[in-house]
Write a protein that holds these residues in place. Sequence first.
Motif, PDB file in Angstrom:
ATOM      1  N   ASN A 101       0.835  -1.200   0.000  1.00 24.45           N
ATOM      2  CA  ASN A 101       0.000   0.000   0.000  1.00 24.45           C
ATOM      3  C   ASN A 101       0.872   1.254   0.000  1.00 24.45           C
ATOM      4  O   ASN A 101       1.502   1.583   0.995  1.00 24.45           O
ATOM      5  N   SER A 102       0.892   1.979  -1.107  1.00 20.84           N
ATOM      6  CA  SER A 102       1.713   3.183  -1.234  1.00 20.84           C
ATOM      7  C   SER A 102       1.204   4.347  -0.395  1.00 20.84           C
ATOM      8  O   SER A 102       1.927   5.316  -0.183  1.00 20.84           O
ATOM      9  N   PHE A 103      -0.025   4.288   0.085  1.00 19.14           N
ATOM     10  CA  PHE A 103      -0.618   5.370   0.864  1.00 19.14           C
ATOM     11  C   PHE A 103      -0.333   5.263   2.361  1.00 19.14           C
ATOM     12  O   PHE A 103      -0.443   6.250   3.086  1.00 19.14           O
ATOM     13  N   ALA A 104       0.002   4.088   2.845  1.00 22.34           N
ATOM     14  CA  ALA A 104       0.070   3.799   4.277  1.00 22.34           C
ATOM     15  C   ALA A 104       0.963   4.771   5.035  1.00 22.34           C
ATOM     16  O   ALA A 104       2.088   5.062   4.623  1.00 22.34           O
ATOM     17  N   GLY A 105       0.405   5.282   6.140  1.00 20.90           N
ATOM     18  CA  GLY A 105       1.164   6.112   7.046  1.00 20.90           C
ATOM     19  C   GLY A 105       1.322   7.566   6.638  1.00 20.90           C
ATOM     20  O   GLY A 105       1.987   8.322   7.338  1.00 20.90           O
ATOM     21  N   TYR A 133      -9.217   3.102   5.965  1.00 21.15           N
ATOM     22  CA  TYR A 133      -8.873   1.689   5.789  1.00 21.15           C
ATOM     23  C   TYR A 133      -7.431   1.528   5.295  1.00 21.15           C
ATOM     24  O   TYR A 133      -6.745   0.570   5.642  1.00 21.15           O
ATOM     25  N   LEU A 134      -6.962   2.496   4.507  1.00 24.54           N
ATOM     26  CA  LEU A 134      -5.619   2.418   3.922  1.00 24.54           C
ATOM     27  C   LEU A 134      -4.535   3.007   4.823  1.00 24.54           C
ATOM     28  O   LEU A 134      -3.412   3.200   4.385  1.00 24.54           O
ATOM     29  N   ASP A 135      -4.858   3.285   6.086  1.00 24.23           N
ATOM     30  CA  ASP A 135      -3.910   3.794   7.069  1.00 24.23           C
ATOM     31  C   ASP A 135      -3.392   5.188   6.706  1.00 24.23           C
ATOM     32  O   ASP A 135      -2.229   5.501   6.876  1.00 24.23           O
ATOM     33  N   VAL A 136      -4.296   6.025   6.198  1.00 28.45           N
ATOM     34  CA  VAL A 136      -3.979   7.417   5.890  1.00 28.45           C
ATOM     35  C   VAL A 136      -4.595   8.275   6.988  1.00 28.45           C
ATOM     36  O   VAL A 136      -5.791   8.185   7.258  1.00 28.45           O
ATOM     37  N   SER A 137      -3.781   9.092   7.625  1.00 29.89           N
ATOM     38  CA  SER A 137      -4.260  10.011   8.658  1.00 29.89           C
ATOM     39  C   SER A 137      -4.796  11.262   7.968  1.00 29.89           C
ATOM     40  O   SER A 137      -4.030  12.027   7.384  1.00 29.89           O
ATOM     41  N   THR A 138      -6.100  11.459   8.054  1.00 25.27           N
ATOM     42  CA  THR A 138      -6.738  12.551   7.319  1.00 25.27           C
ATOM     43  C   THR A 138      -7.120  13.686   8.258  1.00 25.27           C
ATOM     44  O   THR A 138      -7.755  13.465   9.289  1.00 25.27           O
ATOM     45  N   LEU A 139      -6.728  14.897   7.889  1.00 30.88           N
ATOM     46  CA  LEU A 139      -7.094  16.096   8.636  1.00 30.88           C
ATOM     47  C   LEU A 139      -8.615  16.159   8.743  1.00 30.88           C
ATOM     48  O   LEU A 139      -9.315  16.101   7.738  1.00 30.88           O
ATOM     49  N   ALA A 140      -9.113  16.271   9.963  1.00 31.04           N
ATOM     50  CA  ALA A 140     -10.562  16.249  10.178  1.00 31.04           C
ATOM     51  C   ALA A 140     -11.206  17.623  10.014  1.00 31.04           C
ATOM     52  O   ALA A 140     -12.315  17.730   9.491  1.00 31.04           O
ATOM     53  N   GLN A 141     -10.533  18.677  10.465  1.00 34.37           N
ATOM     54  CA  GLN A 141     -11.107  20.023  10.435  1.00 34.37           C
ATOM     55  C   GLN A 141     -10.076  21.019   9.941  1.00 34.37           C
ATOM     56  O   GLN A 141      -8.903  20.877  10.271  1.00 34.37           O
ATOM     57  N   PRO A 142     -10.435  21.992   9.196  1.00 31.57           N
ATOM     58  CA  PRO A 142     -11.798  22.271   8.762  1.00 31.57           C
ATOM     59  C   PRO A 142     -12.170  21.426   7.552  1.00 31.57           C
ATOM     60  O   PRO A 142     -11.315  21.094   6.734  1.00 31.57           O
ATOM     61  N   GLU A 143     -13.426  21.073   7.478  1.00 26.39           N
ATOM     62  CA  GLU A 143     -13.926  20.409   6.281  1.00 26.39           C
ATOM     63  C   GLU A 143     -14.117  21.488   5.219  1.00 26.39           C
ATOM     64  O   GLU A 143     -14.497  22.611   5.530  1.00 26.39           O
ATOM     65  N   VAL A 144     -13.838  21.138   3.976  1.00 25.36           N
ATOM     66  CA  VAL A 144     -13.897  22.122   2.895  1.00 25.36           C
ATOM     67  C   VAL A 144     -14.844  21.625   1.806  1.00 25.36           C
ATOM     68  O   VAL A 144     -14.470  20.815   0.965  1.00 25.36           O
TER      69      VAL A 144
END
Length: 183
Positions: A101-105, A133-144
């Motif tokens: 998985n190239s996205f992980a972490g 699911y792919l272990d990507v930490s996604t910024l939660a706020q602000p939503e755009v």
Amino acid sequence: MSKTRVALLVGSLRKDSFNRQLARAVEKLAPEDFGFEHIRIDNLPLYNQDFDGDYPPECRRLKDEIGAADALLFVTAEYNRSIPGVLKNAIDIASRPWGTNSFAGKPAAVLGVSVGAQGTAMAQQHLRNVLAYLDVSTLAQPEVFIQHKEGLFGPDGAIGSEGTRKFLQDFVDRYVAWVRRHG
């Protein structure tokens, strides 16, 4: 100082895509030590598990570009209340085969613009689920979730509305801090 490499994926293939315009405008708000690489996804074959053992060259290129990035930025349209197929296909290719998985972490953020009042909200929700699911930490706020209106983008490609520009600058500042904290 080395640049932070951001893999930028736009979930629209349309030449004059509002999301491509938004991606370019957001880049202008980022600090100089952030470099954005627009990742090409329009030439990928449909994902097929049969080629997991011997990925086609354009699929290996995608995996390598995502893998080399320090962070991810997804700027996506919404098709039928979900992720555009071309973006989902790219995600499936870059995350496979199992164990590669190239996205992980990687830290990421998601944003989008649409002519609809909800401005890609459903696509972003679905995309966030996939990225989790792919272990990507996604910024939660602000939503755009931006609704496209005349004058959103100025003649120079920058955000034409002062209020929207300030909102997006806040988003970019928080994204940069998120990436640096996870880097």
